[in-house]
Design a protein around this motif. Structure first.
Motif, PDB file in Angstrom:
ATOM      1  N   MET A  67      -4.061   3.688  -2.972  1.00 35.53           N
ATOM      2  CA  MET A  67      -5.021   3.058  -2.054  1.00 35.53           C
ATOM      3  C   MET A  67      -6.433   3.043  -2.630  1.00 35.53           C
ATOM      4  N   LYS A  68      -6.803   4.108  -3.337  1.00 35.65           N
ATOM      5  CA  LYS A  68      -8.176   4.130  -3.849  1.00 35.65           C
ATOM      6  C   LYS A  68      -8.365   3.124  -4.986  1.00 35.65           C
ATOM      7  N   HIS A  69      -7.230   2.727  -5.601  1.00 36.06           N
ATOM      8  CA  HIS A  69      -7.301   1.683  -6.622  1.00 36.06           C
ATOM      9  C   HIS A  69      -6.864   0.339  -6.052  1.00 36.06           C
ATOM     10  N   GLY A  70      -6.552   0.304  -4.765  1.00 33.21           N
ATOM     11  CA  GLY A  70      -6.292  -0.967  -4.100  1.00 33.21           C
ATOM     12  C   GLY A  70      -4.876  -1.466  -4.152  1.00 33.21           C
ATOM     13  N   THR A  71      -3.893  -0.608  -4.442  1.00 33.69           N
ATOM     14  CA  THR A  71      -2.512  -1.068  -4.596  1.00 33.69           C
ATOM     15  C   THR A  71      -1.630  -0.612  -3.446  1.00 33.69           C
ATOM     16  N   VAL A  72      -0.940  -1.576  -2.848  1.00 32.41           N
ATOM     17  CA  VAL A  72       0.013  -1.310  -1.774  1.00 32.41           C
ATOM     18  C   VAL A  72       1.313  -2.023  -2.129  1.00 32.41           C
ATOM     19  N   ALA A  73       2.438  -1.323  -1.999  1.00 33.03           N
ATOM     20  CA  ALA A  73       3.740  -1.956  -2.225  1.00 33.03           C
ATOM     21  C   ALA A  73       4.317  -2.409  -0.894  1.00 33.03           C
ATOM     22  N   ILE A  74       4.805  -3.634  -0.852  1.00 32.00           N
ATOM     23  CA  ILE A  74       5.417  -4.196   0.340  1.00 32.00           C
ATOM     24  C   ILE A  74       6.918  -4.285   0.092  1.00 32.00           C
ATOM     25  N   THR A  76      10.342  -5.808   1.064  1.00 31.90           N
ATOM     26  CA  THR A  76      10.931  -6.928   1.791  1.00 31.90           C
ATOM     27  C   THR A  76      12.429  -6.963   1.528  1.00 31.90           C
ATOM     28  N   SER A  77      13.124  -7.811   2.253  1.00 28.50           N
ATOM     29  CA  SER A  77      14.569  -7.933   2.052  1.00 28.50           C
ATOM     30  C   SER A  77      14.896  -8.496   0.668  1.00 28.50           C
ATOM     31  N   GLY A  78      13.963  -9.254   0.104  1.00 32.68           N
ATOM     32  CA  GLY A  78      14.196  -9.827  -1.225  1.00 32.68           C
ATOM     33  C   GLY A  78      13.841  -8.903  -2.367  1.00 32.68           C
ATOM     34  N   GLY A  79      12.992  -7.926  -2.113  1.00 32.52           N
ATOM     35  CA  GLY A  79      12.544  -6.997  -3.145  1.00 32.52           C
ATOM     36  C   GLY A  79      11.163  -6.474  -2.821  1.00 32.52           C
ATOM     37  N   SER A  80      10.664  -5.602  -3.657  1.00 33.64           N
ATOM     38  CA  SER A  80       9.333  -5.044  -3.418  1.00 33.64           C
ATOM     39  C   SER A  80       8.280  -5.831  -4.194  1.00 33.64           C
ATOM     40  N   VAL A  81       7.090  -5.904  -3.628  1.00 36.08           N
ATOM     41  CA  VAL A  81       5.970  -6.584  -4.266  1.00 36.08           C
ATOM     42  C   VAL A  81       4.769  -5.647  -4.250  1.00 36.08           C
ATOM     43  N   GLU A  82       4.183  -5.412  -5.414  1.00 31.29           N
ATOM     44  CA  GLU A  82       2.955  -4.621  -5.478  1.00 31.29           C
ATOM     45  C   GLU A  82       1.771  -5.565  -5.334  1.00 31.29           C
ATOM     46  N   ILE A  83       0.929  -5.287  -4.357  1.00 34.03           N
ATOM     47  CA  ILE A  83      -0.231  -6.131  -4.081  1.00 34.03           C
ATOM     48  C   ILE A  83      -1.485  -5.302  -4.305  1.00 34.03           C
ATOM     49  N   THR A  84      -2.387  -5.793  -5.144  1.00 34.67           N
ATOM     50  CA  THR A  84      -3.581  -5.042  -5.520  1.00 34.67           C
ATOM     51  C   THR A  84      -4.834  -5.872  -5.260  1.00 34.67           C
ATOM     52  N   THR A  85      -5.818  -5.223  -4.686  1.00 37.16           N
ATOM     53  CA  THR A  85      -7.104  -5.874  -4.422  1.00 37.16           C
ATOM     54  C   THR A  85      -7.830  -6.168  -5.734  1.00 37.16           C
ATOM     55  N   TYR A  86      -8.473  -7.349  -5.820  1.00 36.22           N
ATOM     56  CA  TYR A  86      -9.334  -7.619  -6.977  1.00 36.22           C
ATOM     57  C   TYR A  86     -10.294  -6.442  -7.132  1.00 36.22           C
ATOM     58  N   ARG A  87     -10.480  -6.003  -8.379  1.00 35.10           N
ATOM     59  CA  ARG A  87     -11.363  -4.857  -8.549  1.00 35.10           C
ATOM     60  C   ARG A  87     -12.112  -4.919  -9.871  1.00 35.10           C
ATOM     61  N   ILE A  88     -13.168  -4.126  -9.924  1.00 39.66           N
ATOM     62  CA  ILE A  88     -13.937  -3.907 -11.149  1.00 39.66           C
ATOM     63  C   ILE A  88     -13.848  -2.410 -11.431  1.00 39.66           C
ATOM     64  N   ASP A  89     -13.472  -2.043 -12.647  1.00 40.64           N
ATOM     65  CA  ASP A  89     -13.359  -0.629 -12.985  1.00 40.64           C
ATOM     66  C   ASP A  89     -14.720  -0.051 -13.337  1.00 40.64           C
ATOM     67  N   GLY A  90     -14.957   1.170 -12.867  1.00 37.21           N
ATOM     68  CA  GLY A  90     -16.179   1.880 -13.238  1.00 37.21           C
ATOM     69  C   GLY A  90     -16.055   2.473 -14.627  1.00 37.21           C
ATOM     70  N   ALA A  91     -16.939   3.400 -14.942  1.00 32.54           N
ATOM     71  CA  ALA A  91     -16.935   4.024 -16.272  1.00 32.54           C
ATOM     72  C   ALA A  91     -15.657   4.837 -16.485  1.00 32.54           C
ATOM     73  N   LYS A 100     -14.249   5.460 -11.037  1.00 37.19           N
ATOM     74  CA  LYS A 100     -14.121   4.847  -9.720  1.00 37.19           C
ATOM     75  C   LYS A 100     -13.817   3.374  -9.903  1.00 37.19           C
ATOM     76  N   VAL A 101     -13.369   2.725  -8.837  1.00 36.43           N
ATOM     77  CA  VAL A 101     -13.176   1.284  -8.869  1.00 36.43           C
ATOM     78  C   VAL A 101     -13.967   0.666  -7.727  1.00 36.43           C
ATOM     79  N   MET A 102     -14.416  -0.554  -7.944  1.00 40.99           N
ATOM     80  CA  MET A 102     -15.157  -1.290  -6.921  1.00 40.99           C
ATOM     81  C   MET A 102     -14.406  -2.565  -6.620  1.00 40.99           C
ATOM     82  N   PHE A 103     -14.142  -2.825  -5.363  1.00 42.84           N
ATOM     83  CA  PHE A 103     -13.435  -4.025  -4.979  1.00 42.84           C
ATOM     84  C   PHE A 103     -14.368  -5.228  -5.046  1.00 42.84           C
ATOM     85  N   THR A 104     -13.789  -6.380  -5.357  1.00 43.16           N
ATOM     86  CA  THR A 104     -14.569  -7.599  -5.513  1.00 43.16           C
ATOM     87  C   THR A 104     -13.810  -8.771  -4.890  1.00 43.16           C
TER      88      THR A 104
END
Length: 377
Positions: A67-74, A76-91, A100-104
């Motif tokens: 969650m802190k990197h923005g990734t959630v797996a969904i 479904t009956s067809g299979g799993s999908v990893e969904i990740t928020t657009y992000r910018i990586d920190g140092a 840290k990561v910053m969402f964009t």
């Protein structure tokens, strides 16, 4: 061009779109599709924040992968999908993970943080391809090229070095010159990568169609990441992981593979094969049966296949020649009935009879074996 996306992935894209969020399939699945290969899995990137992803898919089972990197797996009956928020990586402070990561809301900013241009391509059925770093050209040219400045990319995350070499082996691509030079410059950083991650990348690399080429050109880098490895050709050997590990780690095999966190089966099999490969197998069926007796069919088959002598072993196996106590025409009960034992003497007698059969001193015949056992007694 159109990419054939599975229905369950398309439904995920549509759900995000209906909730007011932008979304694309991204990364390796797009790369593989552009190469005409069937993707093993599908990743989605989106402008939706993690909480919004979960809200959009509230009727589905979800797994908070990061969650802190923005990734959630969904799921479904067809299979799993990893969904990740657009992000910018920190140092990157440890040459592996961003502090840290910053969402964009900007897809291009998300693609800019990725490792190689061929993996920095996104696709949506309505919007088509988004390829700000010419990843399609890299694929067409069969080149692995870093997104942005190569040294910076590898200093951020040293695992990218091993990923690049793995891609070169598996895909048969060439490392772009500047990226290859940066790998060598940053090679020592691979020591900071966990053994488990090195294990994964190395295993795929040495099974790749261009493994020999990569081992020859970049063996010095791989040897830093995997101490004890000798970068020798392996492509002539069977496509079995323990065989290739045995060839690459011929000495102190067990210690090297344990350090890389290989599982017990692969370690024990590779150790046995490495020992066998250090010595030439004597000619003759007796030697083959002795090897079967000591190591079993799995290891024997890998060994003979490596030597290019598998037909010899197959002849023994298919003709039913005896190489184990269980194949003898007599058993413990027969020996007891004949007046031998019981106790330790039974096991010793069966081993004696087995050796005699394997050496061709006696037929695997019940009466002949009982006579020999009584003689020994």
């Amino acid at each position: 061009m159109n990419i054939n996306i599975p229905d369950y992935v398309n439904r995920a894209l549509l759900a995000l779109e209906n909730a007011g969020h932008q979304s694309f399939v991204v990364g390796g699945c797009v790369r593989d599709a552009l190469m005409g290969k069937k993707p093993a899995d599908w990743d989605v990137c989106t402008s939706a924040k993690p909480e919004q992803i979960k809200e959009t898919f509230s009727s589905y089972k979800t797994i908070d992968i990061g969650m802190k990197h923005g990734t959630v797996a969904i799921l479904t009956s067809g299979g799993s999908v990893e969904i990740t928020t657009y992000r910018i990586d920190g140092a990157y402070l440890d040459n592996r993970h961003p502090e840290k990561v910053m969402f964009t809301d900007d897809l291009t900013e998300d693609l800019a943080r990725r490792d190689f241009t061929m993996n920095a391509i996104a696709y949506h059925p309505k919007d088509g391809l988004r390829d700000p770093f010419d990843g399609q050209k890299a694929i067409a040219d069969r080149l692995i090229r870093c997104v942005g400045e190569p040294v910076k990319r590898f200093e951020e995350d040293a695992l990218r070095i091993l990923r690049g070499l793995r891609f070169a082996s598996v895909l048969g691509f060439q490392l772009e010159k500047e990226s290859a030079e940066a790998m060598r410059q940053c090679a020592e950083l691979t020591k900071k990568v966990s053994a488990e991650r090195i294990n994964v990348e190395l295993s795929k690399l040495i099974m790749g169609s261009s493994a020999d080429k990569v081992l020859q050109e970049f063996g010095d880098i791989i040897e830093i990441a995997a101490p004890g490895l000798r970068a020798v050709p392996v492509s002539h050997a069977p496509e079995k992981l323990p065989v290739r590990l045995a060839m690459l780690f011929p000495e102190k095999t067990e210690a090297a593979l344990r350090q890389l966190k290989y599982d017990n089966h692969n370690v024990k099999t590779a150790v046995a094969l490495a020992g066998l490969l250090r010595e030439a197998l004597p000619e003759g069926g007796w030697a083959a049966k002795k090897l079967l007796y000591r190591h079993g069919e799995e290891i024997a088959r890998m060994y003979f296949e490596t030597l290019g002598r598998l037909p010899e072993l197959d002849e023994i196996l298919q003709s039913g020649q005896c190489y184990s106590v269980g194949q003898l025409a007599v058993n413990g009960r027969d020996l007891i009935a004949a007046g031998i034992g019981p106790g330790k003497a039974i096991g010793e007698s069966l081993e004696y009879l087995l050796q005699a059969v394997m050496e061709g001193k006696v037929e695997n015949d019940k009466e002949q074996l009982l006579q020999l056992a009584l003689k020994k007694k």
